[in-house]
Design a protein around this motif. Structure first.
Motif, PDB file in Angstrom:
ATOM      1  N   GLY A 109       0.918  -1.110   0.158  1.00 13.90           N
ATOM      2  CA  GLY A 109      -0.061   0.437  -0.107  1.00 13.90           C
ATOM      3  C   GLY A 109       0.704   1.199   0.295  1.00 13.90           C
ATOM      4  O   GLY A 109       0.264   2.149  -0.158  1.00 13.90           O
ATOM      5  N   LEU A 110       2.440   1.080  -0.069  1.00 16.35           N
ATOM      6  CA  LEU A 110       3.294   2.493   0.088  1.00 16.35           C
ATOM      7  C   LEU A 110       2.771   2.815  -1.745  1.00 16.35           C
ATOM      8  O   LEU A 110       3.431   3.002  -2.515  1.00 16.35           O
ATOM      9  N   GLU A 111       2.029   4.330  -1.013  1.00 11.41           N
ATOM     10  CA  GLU A 111       1.357   4.404  -2.787  1.00 11.41           C
ATOM     11  C   GLU A 111       1.889   6.117  -2.642  1.00 11.41           C
ATOM     12  O   GLU A 111       1.604   6.449  -1.730  1.00 11.41           O
ATOM     13  N   GLU A 112       1.917   6.908  -4.026  1.00 15.94           N
ATOM     14  CA  GLU A 112       2.234   8.215  -4.266  1.00 15.94           C
ATOM     15  C   GLU A 112       3.266   8.576  -3.019  1.00 15.94           C
ATOM     16  O   GLU A 112       4.560   8.082  -2.428  1.00 15.94           O
ATOM     17  N   ASN A 113       2.495   9.949  -2.088  1.00 15.61           N
ATOM     18  CA  ASN A 113       2.924  10.215  -1.106  1.00 15.61           C
ATOM     19  C   ASN A 113       2.367  10.245   0.128  1.00 15.61           C
ATOM     20  O   ASN A 113       2.503  10.842   0.969  1.00 15.61           O
ATOM     21  N   TYR A 114       1.430   8.918   0.134  1.00  9.15           N
ATOM     22  CA  TYR A 114       0.540   9.276   1.421  1.00  9.15           C
ATOM     23  C   TYR A 114       1.288   8.396   2.823  1.00  9.15           C
ATOM     24  O   TYR A 114       2.063   7.120   2.815  1.00  9.15           O
ATOM     25  N   CYS A 115       0.877   8.901   3.606  1.00 11.19           N
ATOM     26  CA  CYS A 115       0.544   8.708   5.099  1.00 11.19           C
ATOM     27  C   CYS A 115       0.607   7.366   5.251  1.00 11.19           C
ATOM     28  O   CYS A 115      -0.573   7.097   4.618  1.00 11.19           O
ATOM     29  N   ARG A 116       1.332   6.388   5.684  1.00  6.94           N
ATOM     30  CA  ARG A 116       1.380   4.979   6.011  1.00  6.94           C
ATOM     31  C   ARG A 116       2.415   4.782   7.258  1.00  6.94           C
ATOM     32  O   ARG A 116       3.055   5.144   7.395  1.00  6.94           O
ATOM     33  N   ASN A 117       2.102   2.619   7.643  1.00  9.08           N
ATOM     34  CA  ASN A 117       2.636   2.546   8.664  1.00  9.08           C
ATOM     35  C   ASN A 117       3.030   1.086   8.064  1.00  9.08           C
ATOM     36  O   ASN A 117       2.690   0.540   8.584  1.00  9.08           O
ATOM     37  N   PRO A 118       4.376   0.891   7.360  1.00 13.97           N
ATOM     38  CA  PRO A 118       4.155   0.117   7.105  1.00 13.97           C
ATOM     39  C   PRO A 118       5.441  -0.853   7.883  1.00 13.97           C
ATOM     40  O   PRO A 118       5.964  -2.459   8.377  1.00 13.97           O
ATOM     41  N   ASP A 119       5.795  -0.399   9.201  1.00 13.62           N
ATOM     42  CA  ASP A 119       6.614  -0.639  10.172  1.00 13.62           C
ATOM     43  C   ASP A 119       5.546  -0.920  11.556  1.00 13.62           C
ATOM     44  O   ASP A 119       6.475  -1.347  12.346  1.00 13.62           O
ATOM     45  N   ARG A 120       4.489  -0.735  11.557  1.00 17.24           N
ATOM     46  CA  ARG A 120       3.818  -0.272  12.606  1.00 17.24           C
ATOM     47  C   ARG A 120       4.092  -0.189  13.828  1.00 17.24           C
ATOM     48  O   ARG A 120       3.526  -0.261  14.489  1.00 17.24           O
ATOM     49  N   ASP A 121       4.571   1.048  13.563  1.00 20.38           N
ATOM     50  CA  ASP A 121       4.738   2.615  14.604  1.00 20.38           C
ATOM     51  C   ASP A 121       3.592   2.955  15.317  1.00 20.38           C
ATOM     52  O   ASP A 121       2.984   2.564  14.735  1.00 20.38           O
ATOM     53  N   ARG A 122       3.635   3.274  16.449  1.00 25.59           N
ATOM     54  CA  ARG A 122       2.741   2.815  17.153  1.00 25.59           C
ATOM     55  C   ARG A 122       2.518   4.145  17.700  1.00 25.59           C
ATOM     56  O   ARG A 122       1.646   4.838  18.055  1.00 25.59           O
ATOM     57  N   ARG A 123       3.360   4.800  16.951  1.00 24.24           N
ATOM     58  CA  ARG A 123       2.346   6.623  16.409  1.00 24.24           C
ATOM     59  C   ARG A 123       1.493   6.443  15.621  1.00 24.24           C
ATOM     60  O   ARG A 123       1.130   7.787  15.446  1.00 24.24           O
ATOM     61  N   GLY A 124       1.983   5.730  14.933  1.00 28.94           N
ATOM     62  CA  GLY A 124       0.683   5.628  13.018  1.00 28.94           C
ATOM     63  C   GLY A 124       1.133   5.854  12.128  1.00 28.94           C
ATOM     64  O   GLY A 124       2.701   5.859  11.915  1.00 28.94           O
ATOM     65  N   PRO A 125       0.598   5.801  11.096  1.00 30.71           N
ATOM     66  CA  PRO A 125       1.147   6.483   9.742  1.00 30.71           C
ATOM     67  C   PRO A 125       2.379   7.469   9.846  1.00 30.71           C
ATOM     68  O   PRO A 125       1.990   8.136  10.570  1.00 30.71           O
ATOM     69  N   TRP A 126       2.770   7.312   9.006  1.00 34.17           N
ATOM     70  CA  TRP A 126       4.138   8.210   9.113  1.00 34.17           C
ATOM     71  C   TRP A 126       4.582   8.759   7.496  1.00 34.17           C
ATOM     72  O   TRP A 126       4.488   7.633   6.500  1.00 34.17           O
ATOM     73  N   CYS A 127       5.756   9.143   7.171  1.00 36.82           N
ATOM     74  CA  CYS A 127       6.259   8.967   5.861  1.00 36.82           C
ATOM     75  C   CYS A 127       7.460   9.296   5.748  1.00 36.82           C
ATOM     76  O   CYS A 127       8.379  10.554   7.218  1.00 36.82           O
ATOM     77  N   TYR A 128       8.290  10.443   4.599  1.00 34.11           N
ATOM     78  CA  TYR A 128       9.692  10.548   4.694  1.00 34.11           C
ATOM     79  C   TYR A 128       9.638  11.566   3.957  1.00 34.11           C
ATOM     80  O   TYR A 128       8.257  12.478   3.441  1.00 34.11           O
ATOM     81  N   THR A 129      10.360  12.932   4.855  1.00 35.20           N
ATOM     82  CA  THR A 129      10.179  14.301   4.232  1.00 35.20           C
ATOM     83  C   THR A 129      10.228  14.726   3.499  1.00 35.20           C
ATOM     84  O   THR A 129      11.651  13.961   2.916  1.00 35.20           O
ATOM     85  N   VAL A 130      10.130  16.056   2.725  1.00 35.51           N
ATOM     86  CA  VAL A 130      10.792  16.695   1.619  1.00 35.51           C
ATOM     87  C   VAL A 130      11.817  17.808   1.929  1.00 35.51           C
ATOM     88  O   VAL A 130      12.397  18.327   1.548  1.00 35.51           O
ATOM     89  N   ASN A 131      11.637  17.593   3.468  1.00 33.00           N
ATOM     90  CA  ASN A 131      12.669  18.822   3.818  1.00 33.00           C
ATOM     91  C   ASN A 131      13.929  17.873   4.262  1.00 33.00           C
ATOM     92  O   ASN A 131      13.619  17.127   5.302  1.00 33.00           O
TER      93      ASN A 131
END
Lengths: 209, 459
Positions: free
Chosen positions: B132-154
């Motif tokens: 489900g990693l598509e576009e630049n949407y927030c996701r939680n592929p590693d079951r981070d307990r804080r919820g969905p995350w993403c790499y940032t453009v910064n």
């Protein structure tokens, strides 16, 4: 109902809750339809699973083998116009008409019962602690309808919803439904009934639809 | 006992058009809605499906209403079912199943595309059909307990949480949550809710059609019966229904237009001091449980003002009411309280029997939506625009085509109630009684006769 005597009111039904306990009366106006009062039911959407009517008996708690007893579950409640305080109960199947179970007539629309007409009320309401003394409440009690006069009816628990039946053209006609009133009836207070003739068009419509 | 439809959000009479449709959707298949849901749930590419109730055909779709180049449009033949994970803007548990389109972090940084390797190179989480990693949407592929995350453009911030709220916090509730329309679909013990439009594992009276204004969508927690809090029927056959855990709103609810000397609508805003019923029976105090036990405990209904033994309407009944002080009469209405005069303006009252009422009220006095006069379901009408062309039977407005003496009425959307009267009052009180008919002017057939000899004969 105070006084009166055992009688045969084949259109009067006993409405019973899930525990089989009588709690209100009603009148059989069509093989599959009973009329009673709104005050006997919690809501117009009440789930009446397990509720039933009992017909064809003289005694409130007839013996198990009573040959004429019919017990029919109620499948739906339909509330009347708001101010009518009436409900119609649809039975899961038509009642069998016989010498103990009969239909009562409905009056013409907006009909007014002439003074002096012979009428009666009927029910299995509790009469404990009243002048009638103990004993199994039985059905029936002919009374003469007097306009605004010295009625001395006290309609205790369990008669609500039952019929005020009047004899017109040799037929018994449902002219009133017993409804909880402000206070117990006294000699200087007329008994209060819902005037059925005001709602006959609604009753026919429910049956038709 | 969970239905595969539980994973889907239903949009009635709606079609999802993709322009141009690429890749073209697969051909429609035969089956029930639940069978379609099963197929779509097990297909990685499927995100939604059209269901044609009449032909029982379904068409799987690999897009949703949030996909680019698609549009929703009305189509009475289809219902559109879309996977909840792609639509919800909140997360369940740690949000591993979140497939929404949020693409900014909790600090407002834009997310880097998952297949990009700049500014942050990474190889652990590259897009695949399954993750489900598509576009630049927030996701939680590693079951981070804080919820969905993403790499940032910064370049200075490699990755950051997106701060997407849990569903039980995303939409808060006021009062008893009758207006709650959030997306919580599990009970407080974690059991999944049963869909309102299904009758298994639990049969129930709350059909969405019957209560269109109660928001009985899909299997979300709702409060259609004025319970203390939103609840749902559960998918556990051993447990019929259960409350849901939803956060209370901090802000006070907007006050209803409160009245004291009269009541508007169904009187839910009535705050007067009348405390006897229409037949004169005194009311029981709301904080008492005798003679009648009940669940309308004042502290559990803070917005309903269940003070002392005043008439109130905490459950949306047709008028203010109360439990009565008489053991044999559980509740009674306080119809003696008058309606507020401004409510009964020209449109909202009717003259005579209302046969000339042409207003636009289209609900019954119990709040059930009227059935359109031209419709054949849920009730086949005996009166219709064809049989009564002069009665102005438009839309589903209340009318009185048969001159019913109790006013305008309509067929109802409730399968169990063919017709009912509408919440419209007569403009003038009417005297209905007619002069006395002479007793010999009436005759009766097949009724009212009994064997008088049985009258005397006891048992």
């Amino acid at each position: 109902i105070i006084g009166g005597q055992p009688g045969n009111s084949p259109w009067t039904v006993s409405i019973r809750n899930r525990a089989g306990v009588h709690f209100c009366g009603g009148s059989l106006v069509k093989e599959q339809w009973v009329i009673s009062t709104r005050q006997c039911f919690f809501s117009c959407d009440a789930d009446l699973t397990g509720y039933e009517v009992q017909l064809g008996t003289l005694f409130k708690d007839p013996g198990p083998g009573d040959p004429d007893k019919q017990t029919i579950p109620i499948v739906q409640i339909v509330c009347g116009p708001s101010e009518s305080q009436l409900v119609m109960l649809k039975l899961v199947r038509p009642a069998t008409l016989n010498r103990r179970v009969a239909l009562i007539c409905l009056p013409p629309e907006r009909y007014v019962v002439p003074a002096g007409t012979v009428c009666e009320i009927a029910g299995w309401g509790e009469t404990r602690g009243t002048c009638c003394g103990p004993g199994t409440p039985t059905l029936g009690s002919p009374w003469k309808l007097v306009p605004w006069g010295d009625t001395s009816l006290w309609v205790p628990q369990g008669d609500y919803g039952g019929p005020l039946a009047c004899l017109t053209a040799d037929c018994w006609v449902l002219e009133g439904v017993i409804t909880p009133s402000r206070i117990c009836a006294r000699t200087d207070q007329p008994a209060l009934f819902i005037r059925v003739s005001l709602y006959v068009d609604w009753i026919h419509k429910v049956i038709k639809m | 006992h969970r239905s595969p439809l539980n994973d889907f959000q239903r949009l009635r009479a709606t079609e999802l058009l993709a322009v141009p449709a690429e890749p073209p959707p697969p051909l429609p298949e035969q089956g029930s809605a639940e069978q379609c849901a099963q197929r779509c749930a097990t297909s990685l590419a499927c995100r939604a499906f059209h269901y044609d109730r009449q032909s029982q055909l379904c068409q799987l779709l690999s897009w949703t209403q949030h996909s680019p180049h698609v549009q929703l449009q009305k189509n009475i033949h289809y219902d559109l079912y879309q996977k909840k994970d792609y639509l919800r803007d909140c997360i369940v548990a740690d949000g591993t199943s979140y497939r929404g389109t949020r693409a900014t972090t909790e600090k407002g940084l834009r997310c880097q595309h998952w297949q990009a390797t700049t500014p942050h190179d990474h190889s652990r989480f590259l897009p695949s059909p399954r993750n489900g990693l598509e576009e630049n949407y927030c996701r939680n592929p590693d079951r981070d307990r804080r919820g969905p995350w993403c790499y940032t453009v910064n370049p200075k911030v490699r990755h950051q949480s997106c701060g997407i709220k849990k569903c039980e916090d995303a939409v808060c509730m006021t009062c008893n949550g009758e207006d709650y329309r959030g997306a919580v679909d599990h009970t407080e013990s974690g059991t999944e809710c049963q869909r309102w439009d299904l009758q298994h594992p639990h049969k129930h009276p709350f059909h969405p059609d019957k209560y269109p204004d109660k928001g009985l969508d899909d299997n979300y927690c709702r409060n259609p019966d004025s319970s203390e809090r939103p609840w749902c029927y559960t998918t556990d056959p051993g447990r019929e229904r259960e409350y849901c855990h939803i956060r209370f709103c901090k802000k006070r609810p907007r006050p209803l237009n409160l009245t004291t000397g009269c009541f508007r609508g169904k009187g839910e805003g009535y705050r007067g001091r009348v405390n006897i019923t229409v037949s004169g029976i005194p009311c029981q105090r709301w904080d008492a449980q005798t003679p009648h036990q009940h669940h309308f405990v004042p502290e559990k209904y803070p917005c309903k003002d269940l003070q002392e033994n005043f008439c109130r309407n905490p459950d949306g009944s047709e008028a203010p009411w109360c439990f009565t002080a008489r053991p044999t009469v559980r509740i009674a209405f306080c119809f003696q309280i008058r309606r507020c005069p401004d409510e009964l303006d020209a449109q909202e009252c009717y003259h005579d029997h209302g046969e000339r009422y042409h207003g636009h009220i289209s609900k019954t006095r119990k709040g059930i939506t009227c059935q359109p006069w031209a419709a054949q379901a849920p009730h086949v009408p005996q009166i219709s625009p064809v049989t009564h062309p002069e009665a102005h039977l438009e839309e589903n407005y209340c009318r009185n085509p048969d001159n019913d003496s109790h006013g305008p009425w309509c067929y109802t959307m409730d399968p169990r109630t063919p017709f009912d009267y509408c919440a419209i009052k007569p403009c003038l009180a009417q005297s209905w009684l007619m002069p006395m008919l002479l007793a010999d002017a009436v005759a009766f057939e097949q009724c009212g006769r009994r064997e008088e000899r049985l009258q005397q004969k006891g048992r």
